[in-house]
Design an enzyme around this catalytic site. Sequence first.
Site, PDB file in Angstrom:
ATOM      1  CB  ILE A 142      -0.920   0.043   1.246  1.00 25.78           C
ATOM      2  CG1 ILE A 142      -1.667  -1.280   1.435  1.00 25.78           C
ATOM      3  CG2 ILE A 142      -1.876   1.224   1.155  1.00 25.78           C
ATOM      4  CD1 ILE A 142      -2.586  -1.642   0.313  1.00 25.78           C
ATOM      5  CB  CYS A 143       0.888   4.268   0.154  1.00 26.08           C
ATOM      6  SG  CYS A 143       1.386   5.998   0.109  1.00 26.08           S
ATOM      7  CB  THR A 144       5.779   4.832   0.614  1.00 28.45           C
ATOM      8  OG1 THR A 144       5.237   5.013   1.935  1.00 28.45           O
ATOM      9  CG2 THR A 144       5.582   6.102  -0.206  1.00 28.45           C
TER      10      THR A 144
END
Length: 232
Positions: A142-144
């Site tokens: 998720i995301c970074t």
Amino acid sequence: MERRAFLRASALSVGTAGGLGGLAAGAPAASAANPLRVQVLMFDGVEEQDFAAPVEVLGLAGRMSGGALTTTQVTTGGPGAVTCVHGTRVEVARGWSPREADVLVVPGGGYNDKTGPGVNRLIGDPGFLRRLAAADVLHAGICTGVMALSAAGLTRGRNATTHSGAKADLAAQGATVVNARVVDDGDLVTGGGITSGLDVALWLVERFLGARTAQRVETVLEYERRGTVWRA
């Protein structure tokens, strides 16, 4: 249920049309007796939204499916409290045990702070990266959090996405960056942006439990999925 057979069958059926949603006819299905086991990784500096959205979506799906999906929050080590990027403290009862999971969700947080808590501490921990690379699970970034997967070599030569501020880094580390909200590359699923945890988790629900369950979760959340699910 043979865990890897289940994941492989689901991966092969991605994009299949029909009443089973994301599951092909004849593919083994998750059930209360053989649930899909999801672990959500927690660590100091984790972004609240990155982990809370999957926990909410997957928790609802587990209840709606009669226990066909279980969700557990885990730390990189033993049980203990983690402090999130905005100060929320969360007590986590279990440490990460890859053998007890089919899916590992890796949130992000703190990527721009190279010296503080957050995903960069995961990236800077060789022992953790070795365990991450060796885990026989479906990795969901998720995301970074995707950048931790990248540091472990899991995105090299694969299709993936991440937060817009980290896409150049992801590409430089060998991934084929796809500008989609969710990228499903079989046993690697990634989401771009902080709120993409909602969309990644809903896609996992559809893929493993079917479109009807995913739609029911959306209705309860009063949320409509954003963007495209790019499928290999």
